[in-house]
Design a protein around this motif. Structure first.
Motif, mmCIF file in Angstrom:
data_model
loop_
_atom_site.group_PDB
_atom_site.id
_atom_site.type_symbol
_atom_site.label_atom_id
_atom_site.label_comp_id
_atom_site.label_asym_id
_atom_site.label_seq_id
_atom_site.Cartn_x
_atom_site.Cartn_y
_atom_site.Cartn_z
ATOM 1 N N MET A 163 80.028 51.974 46.047
ATOM 2 C CA MET A 163 78.638 51.716 46.351
ATOM 3 C C MET A 163 77.986 51.071 45.128
ATOM 4 N N THR A 164 77.310 49.956 45.346
ATOM 5 C CA THR A 164 76.641 49.287 44.228
ATOM 6 C C THR A 164 75.208 49.794 44.119
ATOM 7 N N GLU A 165 74.760 49.822 42.886
ATOM 8 C CA GLU A 165 73.404 50.284 42.620
ATOM 9 C C GLU A 165 72.439 49.130 42.862
ATOM 10 N N GLN A 166 71.400 49.383 43.617
ATOM 11 C CA GLN A 166 70.413 48.351 43.897
ATOM 12 C C GLN A 166 69.232 48.540 42.958
ATOM 13 N N ARG A 167 68.882 47.466 42.249
ATOM 14 C CA ARG A 167 67.762 47.525 41.318
ATOM 15 C C ARG A 167 66.512 47.054 42.040
ATOM 16 N N THR A 168 65.465 47.839 41.950
ATOM 17 C CA THR A 168 64.203 47.470 42.555
ATOM 18 C C THR A 168 63.174 47.305 41.446
ATOM 19 N N ASP A 169 62.567 46.124 41.392
ATOM 20 C CA ASP A 169 61.525 45.905 40.399
ATOM 21 C C ASP A 169 60.311 46.737 40.767
ATOM 22 N N PRO A 170 59.597 47.234 39.763
ATOM 23 C CA PRO A 170 58.417 48.039 40.069
ATOM 24 C C PRO A 170 57.300 47.181 40.669
ATOM 25 N N VAL A 171 56.430 47.824 41.405
ATOM 26 C CA VAL A 171 55.230 47.169 41.907
ATOM 27 C C VAL A 171 54.286 47.039 40.724
ATOM 28 N N VAL A 172 53.784 45.821 40.498
ATOM 29 C CA VAL A 172 52.872 45.589 39.387
ATOM 30 C C VAL A 172 51.437 45.768 39.869
ATOM 31 N N VAL A 173 50.709 46.634 39.185
ATOM 32 C CA VAL A 173 49.283 46.812 39.404
ATOM 33 C C VAL A 173 48.597 46.166 38.211
ATOM 34 N N VAL A 174 47.674 45.251 38.480
ATOM 35 C CA VAL A 174 46.987 44.519 37.423
ATOM 36 C C VAL A 174 45.583 45.082 37.241
ATOM 37 N N ALA A 175 45.124 45.092 36.002
ATOM 38 C CA ALA A 175 43.773 45.582 35.724
ATOM 39 C C ALA A 175 43.126 44.710 34.664
ATOM 40 N N GLY A 176 41.815 44.653 34.715
ATOM 41 C CA GLY A 176 41.055 43.849 33.775
ATOM 42 C C GLY A 176 40.278 44.696 32.798
ATOM 43 N N ALA A 177 40.440 44.382 31.523
ATOM 44 C CA ALA A 177 39.606 44.966 30.473
ATOM 45 C C ALA A 177 38.454 43.982 30.287
ATOM 46 N N LEU A 178 37.422 44.164 31.098
ATOM 47 C CA LEU A 178 36.262 43.276 31.094
ATOM 48 C C LEU A 178 35.310 43.746 30.001
ATOM 49 N N VAL A 179 35.137 42.896 28.984
ATOM 50 C CA VAL A 179 34.307 43.241 27.841
ATOM 51 C C VAL A 179 33.125 42.286 27.784
ATOM 52 N N ASP A 180 31.947 42.863 27.559
ATOM 53 C CA ASP A 180 30.737 42.068 27.413
ATOM 54 C C ASP A 180 29.836 42.748 26.393
ATOM 55 N N GLU A 181 29.366 41.999 25.412
ATOM 56 C CA GLU A 181 28.479 42.528 24.378
ATOM 57 C C GLU A 181 29.037 43.790 23.724
ATOM 58 N N GLY A 182 30.339 43.784 23.458
ATOM 59 C CA GLY A 182 30.970 44.909 22.769
ATOM 60 C C GLY A 182 31.156 46.153 23.610
ATOM 61 N N ARG A 183 31.080 46.005 24.934
ATOM 62 C CA ARG A 183 31.246 47.156 25.838
ATOM 63 C C ARG A 183 32.326 46.843 26.873
ATOM 64 N N LEU A 184 33.041 47.881 27.287
ATOM 65 C CA LEU A 184 34.124 47.791 28.262
ATOM 66 C C LEU A 184 33.634 48.307 29.611
ATOM 67 N N LEU A 185 33.957 47.596 30.688
ATOM 68 C CA LEU A 185 33.540 48.014 32.025
ATOM 69 C C LEU A 185 34.498 49.055 32.586
ATOM 70 N N ALA A 186 33.936 50.188 33.008
ATOM 71 C CA ALA A 186 34.694 51.260 33.662
ATOM 72 C C ALA A 186 34.210 51.362 35.103
ATOM 73 N N ALA A 187 35.137 51.626 36.020
ATOM 74 C CA ALA A 187 34.809 51.729 37.448
ATOM 75 C C ALA A 187 35.221 53.105 37.962
ATOM 76 N N ARG A 188 34.290 53.776 38.672
ATOM 77 C CA ARG A 188 34.582 55.106 39.225
ATOM 78 C C ARG A 188 35.109 54.963 40.643
ATOM 79 N N ARG A 189 36.275 55.562 40.886
ATOM 80 C CA ARG A 189 36.918 55.513 42.201
ATOM 81 C C ARG A 189 36.116 56.298 43.228
ATOM 82 N N SER A 190 36.038 55.754 44.445
ATOM 83 C CA SER A 190 35.454 56.501 45.562
ATOM 84 C C SER A 190 36.526 56.839 46.597
ATOM 85 N N THR A 191 37.661 56.145 46.534
ATOM 86 C CA THR A 191 38.802 56.405 47.409
ATOM 87 C C THR A 191 40.082 56.175 46.620
ATOM 88 N N PRO A 192 41.195 56.700 47.041
ATOM 89 C CA PRO A 192 41.382 57.768 48.015
ATOM 90 C C PRO A 192 40.847 59.090 47.469
#
Length: 141
Positions: free
Chosen positions: A1-30
């Protein structure tokens, strides 16, 4: 039996910076993530580059147009089979507002980063992004 390699699912995120501050987002779901904070973003769709996915996700989640900068070094495991990649992001147009999956946004200085309850998986990514993108709050010597 050969081993099957599965690449991970990539989740992308943005470090949005403005005037020396980082934007944080509060989840409402799930429900299991509701009330906790994250860097905004989402999953890359088939055929999309990571940068294209991030522009799309930020448009959908925040209602803004962005310019993607350098990738923040690192890769963080969100759960088995999922990894988080983060980019520095600059706002091109629009004013960030919760559109879907979030119910509140906050702009945080480096000293305020611990004032919100970050998702455990986002904490190291936030620390790395902040160290590279936010100005130090200590007085110059």
């Amino acid at each position: 039996m050969t081993e099957q390699r599965t690449d991970p699912v990539v989740v992308v995120a943005g470090a949005l910076v403005d005037e020396g501050r980082l934007l944080a987002a509060r989840r409402s779901t799930p429900a299991e993530l509701a009330g906790r904070w994250e860097l905004p973003g989402g999953k890359r769709e088939p055929g999309e580059s990571s940068e294209e996915a991030l522009v799309r996700e930020l448009r959908e989640e925040l209602g803004v147009e962005t310019e993607i900068g350098e990738r923040v070094p690192g890769e963080w495991v969100l759960k088995p089979g999922y990894v988080l990649w983060v980019w520095a992001v600059r706002l091109r147009s629009g004013r960030p507002a919760p559109q879907q999956e979030h119910d509140e946004l906050r702009w945080l200085t480096r000293d305020e980063l611990d004032s919100v309850d970050w998702l455990d998986q986002d904490r190291p990514a936030v620390a790395e992004a902040a160290a590279r993108l936010l100005p130090a709050n200590s007085p110059a010597s």
